[in-house]
Write an enzyme that holds these catalytic residues in place. Structure first.
Site, PDB file in Angstrom:
ATOM      1  N   CYS A   1     112.373   1.350  -6.222  1.00  8.89           N
ATOM      2  CA  CYS A   1     112.339   2.437  -7.208  1.00  8.89           C
ATOM      3  C   CYS A   1     113.644   2.441  -7.988  1.00  8.89           C
ATOM      4  O   CYS A   1     114.726   2.623  -7.420  1.00  8.89           O
ATOM      5  CB  CYS A   1     112.116   3.781  -6.524  1.00  8.89           C
ATOM      6  SG  CYS A   1     112.293   5.183  -7.645  1.00  8.89           S
TER       7      CYS A   1
ATOM      8  N   HIS B   1     113.322  10.682  -3.047  1.00 11.88           N
ATOM      9  CA  HIS B   1     112.189  10.143  -3.798  1.00 11.88           C
ATOM     10  C   HIS B   1     110.985  11.076  -3.705  1.00 11.88           C
ATOM     11  O   HIS B   1     110.384  11.229  -2.653  1.00 11.88           O
ATOM     12  CB  HIS B   1     111.809   8.753  -3.285  1.00 11.88           C
ATOM     13  CG  HIS B   1     110.721   8.127  -4.105  1.00 11.88           C
ATOM     14  ND1 HIS B   1     110.963   7.440  -5.271  1.00 11.88           N
ATOM     15  CD2 HIS B   1     109.373   8.129  -3.952  1.00 11.88           C
ATOM     16  CE1 HIS B   1     109.816   7.032  -5.788  1.00 11.88           C
ATOM     17  NE2 HIS B   1     108.839   7.442  -5.005  1.00 11.88           N
TER      18      HIS B   1
ATOM     19  N   HIS C   1     111.420  13.194 -12.624  1.00 14.90           N
ATOM     20  CA  HIS C   1     112.577  13.372 -13.519  1.00 14.90           C
ATOM     21  C   HIS C   1     112.253  14.406 -14.570  1.00 14.90           C
ATOM     22  O   HIS C   1     111.144  14.457 -15.098  1.00 14.90           O
ATOM     23  CB  HIS C   1     113.003  12.048 -14.166  1.00 14.90           C
ATOM     24  CG  HIS C   1     111.878  11.278 -14.798  1.00 14.90           C
ATOM     25  ND1 HIS C   1     110.989  10.528 -14.057  1.00 14.90           N
ATOM     26  CD2 HIS C   1     111.501  11.145 -16.084  1.00 14.90           C
ATOM     27  CE1 HIS C   1     110.112   9.959 -14.877  1.00 14.90           C
ATOM     28  NE2 HIS C   1     110.394  10.328 -16.110  1.00 14.90           N
TER      29      HIS C   1
ATOM     30  N   HIS D   1     113.163  15.641 -18.255  1.00 13.79           N
ATOM     31  CA  HIS D   1     113.787  15.235 -19.518  1.00 13.79           C
ATOM     32  C   HIS D   1     114.422  16.464 -20.171  1.00 13.79           C
ATOM     33  O   HIS D   1     113.736  17.471 -20.390  1.00 13.79           O
ATOM     34  CB  HIS D   1     112.740  14.701 -20.502  1.00 13.79           C
ATOM     35  CG  HIS D   1     112.069  13.416 -20.113  1.00 13.79           C
ATOM     36  ND1 HIS D   1     112.453  12.198 -20.617  1.00 13.79           N
ATOM     37  CD2 HIS D   1     111.020  13.165 -19.284  1.00 13.79           C
ATOM     38  CE1 HIS D   1     111.660  11.236 -20.124  1.00 13.79           C
ATOM     39  NE2 HIS D   1     110.782  11.803 -19.306  1.00 13.79           N
TER      40      HIS D   1
HETATM   41  P1  5GP Z   1     108.868   8.771 -18.243  1.00 13.87           P
HETATM   42  O1  5GP Z   1     108.112   8.129 -19.367  1.00 13.87           O
HETATM   43  O2  5GP Z   1     108.570   8.115 -16.922  1.00 13.87           O
HETATM   44  O3  5GP Z   1     108.709  10.265 -18.208  1.00 13.87           O
HETATM   45  O4  5GP Z   1     110.384   8.559 -18.579  1.00 13.87           O
HETATM   46  C1  5GP Z   1     111.159   7.519 -18.065  1.00 13.87           C
HETATM   47  C2  5GP Z   1     112.437   7.493 -18.874  1.00 13.87           C
HETATM   48  O5  5GP Z   1     113.369   6.697 -18.175  1.00 13.87           O
HETATM   49  C3  5GP Z   1     112.274   6.888 -20.277  1.00 13.87           C
HETATM   50  O6  5GP Z   1     112.689   7.846 -21.240  1.00 13.87           O
HETATM   51  C4  5GP Z   1     113.170   5.659 -20.238  1.00 13.87           C
HETATM   52  O7  5GP Z   1     113.845   5.454 -21.462  1.00 13.87           O
HETATM   53  C5  5GP Z   1     114.132   5.967 -19.100  1.00 13.87           C
HETATM   54  N1  5GP Z   1     114.612   4.807 -18.367  1.00 13.87           N
HETATM   55  C6  5GP Z   1     113.861   3.784 -17.864  1.00 13.87           C
HETATM   56  N2  5GP Z   1     114.628   2.914 -17.195  1.00 13.87           N
HETATM   57  C7  5GP Z   1     115.897   3.388 -17.257  1.00 13.87           C
HETATM   58  C8  5GP Z   1     117.147   2.907 -16.739  1.00 13.87           C
HETATM   59  O8  5GP Z   1     117.239   1.878 -16.074  1.00 13.87           O
HETATM   60  N3  5GP Z   1     118.254   3.670 -17.000  1.00 13.87           N
HETATM   61  C9  5GP Z   1     118.174   4.819 -17.727  1.00 13.87           C
HETATM   62  N4  5GP Z   1     119.337   5.486 -17.938  1.00 13.87           N
HETATM   63  N5  5GP Z   1     117.020   5.289 -18.225  1.00 13.87           N
HETATM   64  C10 5GP Z   1     115.892   4.590 -18.002  1.00 13.87           C
HETATM   65 ZN    ZN Z   2     112.637   6.843  -6.189  1.00 13.93          ZN
END
Ligand code: 5GP
Ligand code: ZN
Length: 115
Positions: free
Chosen positions: A3, A45, A97, A99
């Site tokens: 993860c 997690h 997560h 945002h």
């Molecule tokens: P989701 O679409 O799952 O809600 O959001 C995942 C977020 O994680 C996306 O906005 C993407 O840009 C961010 N993200 C993915 N991989 C990484 C990473 O390795 N580092 C950081 N800082 N952000 C990441």
């Molecule tokens: Zn995790």
């Protein structure tokens, strides 16, 4: 378990950390969708909001409280807090997560983001 956000939480993958304590970590999104785009995660997690158990209520409060503190520290007067849930909800990383999106409405970034 493989993860990426567990690895970021543990410091095994670098991130631009904004806040960290024993339970949560906040860091800049690598591909920002807003002038200010920060992710706030539990270190433990949990896959998604759909996987919450009753004993997770405290961690959810910590995520939201920290997001509002960071928003205040950054002087954001308005912002969005978003949980994407599941693929159909736009979730790509299967580690919970929150945002924090903001930073519009000033001279450099006049456009407001609408969902
Ligand atoms: P989701 O679409 O799952 O809600 O959001 C995942 C977020 O994680 C996306 O906005 C993407 O840009 C961010 N993200 C993915 N991989 C990484 C990473 O390795 N580092 C950081 N800082 N952000 C990441
Ligand atoms: Zn995790």
């Amino acid at each position: 378990m493989d993860c990426i956000f567990c690895a970021i939480a543990a410091g095994g993958i670098a991130s631009e950390t904004v806040y960290e304590d024993a339970d949560i970590k906040a860091f800049k999104d690598a591909s920002p969708s807003a002038p200010v785009h920060i992710l706030v995660i539990p270190k433990a997690h949990i896959e998604s909001i759909a996987h919450l158990k009753a004993n997770h209520s405290d961690i959810i409060v910590q995520l939201i409280y920290r997001a509002k503190q960071i928003a205040a520290d950054k002087g954001l007067r308005g912002y969005k807090l978003v949980f994407n849930v599941g693929r159909e909800g736009g979730q790509v990383i299967d580690h919970l997560h929150l945002h924090l999106l903001g930073g519009w409405g000033n001279k450099e970034n006049p456009d407001k983001f609408r969902v």
